[in-house]
Each structure stands twice: as structure tokens, then as C-alpha cells.
Write an enzyme that holds these catalytic residues in place. Structure first.
Site, PDB file in Angstrom:
ATOM      1  N   GLY A  48      10.838 -59.315  18.704  1.00 42.93           N
ATOM      2  CA  GLY A  48       9.935 -60.221  19.394  1.00 42.93           C
ATOM      3  C   GLY A  48       9.413 -61.313  18.484  1.00 42.93           C
ATOM      4  O   GLY A  48       9.323 -62.484  18.877  1.00 42.93           O
ATOM      5  N   GLU A 140      15.182 -52.055  13.857  1.00 44.45           N
ATOM      6  CA  GLU A 140      14.100 -51.314  14.505  1.00 44.45           C
ATOM      7  C   GLU A 140      14.547 -50.773  15.856  1.00 44.45           C
ATOM      8  O   GLU A 140      13.760 -50.150  16.554  1.00 44.45           O
ATOM      9  CB  GLU A 140      12.867 -52.206  14.685  1.00 44.45           C
ATOM     10  CG  GLU A 140      12.018 -52.330  13.444  1.00 44.45           C
ATOM     11  CD  GLU A 140      10.689 -53.013  13.687  1.00 44.45           C
ATOM     12  OE1 GLU A 140       9.767 -52.795  12.886  1.00 44.45           O
ATOM     13  OE2 GLU A 140      10.550 -53.773  14.669  1.00 44.45           O
ATOM     14  N   THR A 200      15.325 -61.896   0.035  1.00 43.24           N
ATOM     15  CA  THR A 200      14.018 -62.537  -0.112  1.00 43.24           C
ATOM     16  C   THR A 200      13.197 -61.805  -1.170  1.00 43.24           C
ATOM     17  O   THR A 200      13.297 -60.589  -1.329  1.00 43.24           O
ATOM     18  CB  THR A 200      13.249 -62.557   1.220  1.00 43.24           C
ATOM     19  OG1 THR A 200      13.002 -61.205   1.651  1.00 43.24           O
ATOM     20  CG2 THR A 200      14.052 -63.282   2.298  1.00 43.24           C
ATOM     21  N   GLY A 232       8.312 -62.587   7.157  1.00 42.51           N
ATOM     22  CA  GLY A 232       9.729 -62.268   7.018  1.00 42.51           C
ATOM     23  C   GLY A 232      10.506 -62.557   8.276  1.00 42.51           C
ATOM     24  O   GLY A 232      11.658 -63.022   8.226  1.00 42.51           O
ATOM     25  N   ASP A 233       9.899 -62.305   9.419  1.00 39.40           N
ATOM     26  CA  ASP A 233      10.577 -62.568  10.692  1.00 39.40           C
ATOM     27  C   ASP A 233      10.749 -64.067  10.928  1.00 39.40           C
ATOM     28  O   ASP A 233      11.785 -64.520  11.415  1.00 39.40           O
ATOM     29  CB  ASP A 233       9.795 -61.931  11.841  1.00 39.40           C
ATOM     30  CG  ASP A 233       9.782 -60.414  11.754  1.00 39.40           C
ATOM     31  OD1 ASP A 233      10.797 -59.838  11.330  1.00 39.40           O
ATOM     32  OD2 ASP A 233       8.749 -59.800  12.091  1.00 39.40           O
TER      33      ASP A 233
END
Length: 282
Positions: A48, A140, A200, A232-233
Site C-alpha cells: 500500500g 509481506e 540501500t 524505504g517504500d
């Protein structure tokens, strides 16, 4: 400099959670209670978050995921739609919407426990992917679902291999891009031979390797950190869009690091972001 074309369409296949966040002065130690926290509820989940970030960066984004038929599901679905994500492919199931319990300290560092709930019920039986549509997954959700998406997606396919777990060679070799943090890279050495691997390093920046050879490395802009949950997303979404829209390896890294740095200045798990083109350094 000639303007690059708009980032292509993106389909995010992944987790959708409701984040329950306690913001405290410091993180508790084992068995310790820290008082004085401030509670908030925010839309979240790696899938999401990445979908919302990509939409806010200007891409045409649709989400394939699963949520419960509950208030939490209503809330996260509305938030994705408000960010500009197409939610017609989000499935509603009998299980409760996935939930993440998060503690954030005054420096923006966090501790997270995830209850997957509806995410474990995600089914790709009726899913279709376009040839011009990039696909981005995370870990996930079930690895079997990720593998199915990789087998069925005809175009650009990327995974954010987080949280870490063993990755089969079939999935690694199918990926056009794999993104991990430095800890995940150490825990999944099998990813070293990926076609394109981005690692990263938090505030230190990121590097890009092709077939195990580093070809680009850039620092992260220095900013005041408020919350690292969605950074991060946001980086992952920007990296996929930048690489898939024709940016060079180094430019794509710079754009993604700039987006990630912008994200940590926002308290939200799905931070406000500007168009992808605004993060280019012409």
C-alpha cells in the site's frame, strides 16, 4: 536537457495494512514500558505504501492486494484511492485487515510487529497484467503469490525483497530489479547475482549492482528525520519508476534517494510527495 517520458504504468502486488502507531520519546527495551506516547492510525503495508508513493510521484498505479470487510479495510482503501491509486483489484476477504503495531521515537526510528491478516488470503487467480505495465512485489505476502506474479507478468518485474527470506533462483533470475537494505543483502546472499540489485544504506545513500558488479553509488541528501516508516517504500516506488522510464543507473539512484529523503521529513507512513520529475537533478 531533454525531458524524459512520463513513468509507465505500475501494478503493485502486495501487502495492505492499517498502521497503529505510538510515538514516544524513546523506544522501549525488552520488558520495558515507556509512557507519554501519542497514538495514531494510518494506512500502511509495504504494498500500500509503495502504491501510494508511486501514484503521488505521478505514475498510473493499480493495487492488487487483500483487505478485510471491516472498518480498517474501509480506511486503507479510501486512503489509497485518495492518493490516486486504482483500487478495483483490491480483494475483500473474511479475515481482518492486516495490522502493523509500530513504536516511533523522537529521532524517527521505529520498532514494528506485523499481523498479516487478510494479506495471507491474497489470490491471483483472476489477476491479469499488461505488457506495458511494470509489476512491483514485496515479501509481506506469500512467496507463492510473488512467484505466481513473476511467472504471469509479461513485462518489467521488480521485488523489494523485504522482509528477508530465502529467495528461489527462479524468482531472482526473473527479476529485472531487486531492492533490499544492507541488512537484507547480508541475510540473502543469493541475491548477489541478480540482474540488477539496489542496496540501500539509510542516511548514507544507495548503490546499484549489475550481475554483482557495482556500477553506481550515490549519497542521500541530508534532511531532518521525522519518521522513517515509509521512506524505504517511497524509495522503492521511485527507483522502479525512474529505471523503467529510461533514467541512467546513477540518475535513478539520485532520484530515489531524494524521494526517500523527502519521505522521512513527513510523519505519515504514506508521505506526501511531489511529481517524480521534481526530484531530478538536471
Amino acid at each position: 536537457m531533454t525531458k524524459k517520458p512520463m513513468a509507465p504504468a505500475l501494478c503493485v502486488v502486495g501487502s495492505i495494512n492499517l498502521d497503529i502507531i505510538a510515538t514516544t520519546e524513546r523506544l522501549p527495551g525488552p520488558g520495558e514500558t515507556v509512557g507519554g506516547g501519542v497514538l495514531s492510525h494510518q494506512p500502511g503495508g509495504k504494498g500500500g505504501n509503495q502504491a501510494a508513493a508511486a501514484a503521488r510521484l505521478g505514475a498510473q498505479v493499480r493495487m492488487i492486494g487483500a483487505i478485510g470487510s471491516d472498518e480498517g479495510g474501509d480506511r486503507v482503501l479510501a486512503a489509497m484511492a485518495a492518493a490516486g491509486v486504482q483500487t478495483e483489484s483490491v480483494q475483500r476477504v473474511s479475515a481482518a485487515t492486516g495490522t502493523a503495531l509500530i513504536v516511533v521515537d523522537e529521532d524517527g526510528q521505529n520498532q514494528i510487529a506485523v499481523c498479516p491478516g487478510a494479506n495471507d488470503a491474497l489470490d491471483l487467480t483472476e489477476a491479469e497484467f499488461g505488457s506495458d505495465e511494470a509489476v512491483l512485489c514485496q515479501l509481506e505476502i506469500s512467496l507463492e503469490v510473488v512467484l505466481e506474479a513473476a511467472r504471469r507478468a509479461p513485462g518489467f518485474f521488480a521485488i523489494n525483497a523485504s522482509p528477508s527470506q530465502p529467495i528461489p533462483a527462479e524468482l531472482r533470475d526473473r527479476c529485472d530489479l531487486v531492492i533490499v537494505n544492507e541488512t537484507e543483502a547480508e541475510q540473502m546472499p543469493e541475491l548477489a547475482s541478480a540482474k540488477v540489485l539496489v542496496i540501500t544504506y539509510g542516511s548514507k545513500g544507495a548503490s546499484l549492482l549489475r550481475q554483482g558488479r557495482e556500477v553506481a553509488s550515490v549519497p542521500s541528501p541530508k534532511v531532518e528525520v521525522v519518521n522513517t516508516i515509509g521512506a524505504g517504500d517511497a524509495f522503492c516506488a521511485a527507483m522502479v519508476l525512474a529505471l523503467n522510464s529510461g533514467e541512467s543507473d546513477e540518475d535513478a539512484l539520485r532520484i530515489a534517494c531524494a524521494v526517500g529523503a523527502d519521505a522521512v521529513t513527513d510523519a505519515a507512513s504514506q508521505p506526501r510527495l511531489g511529481p517524480l520529475s521534481g526530484y531530478r537533478q538536471d
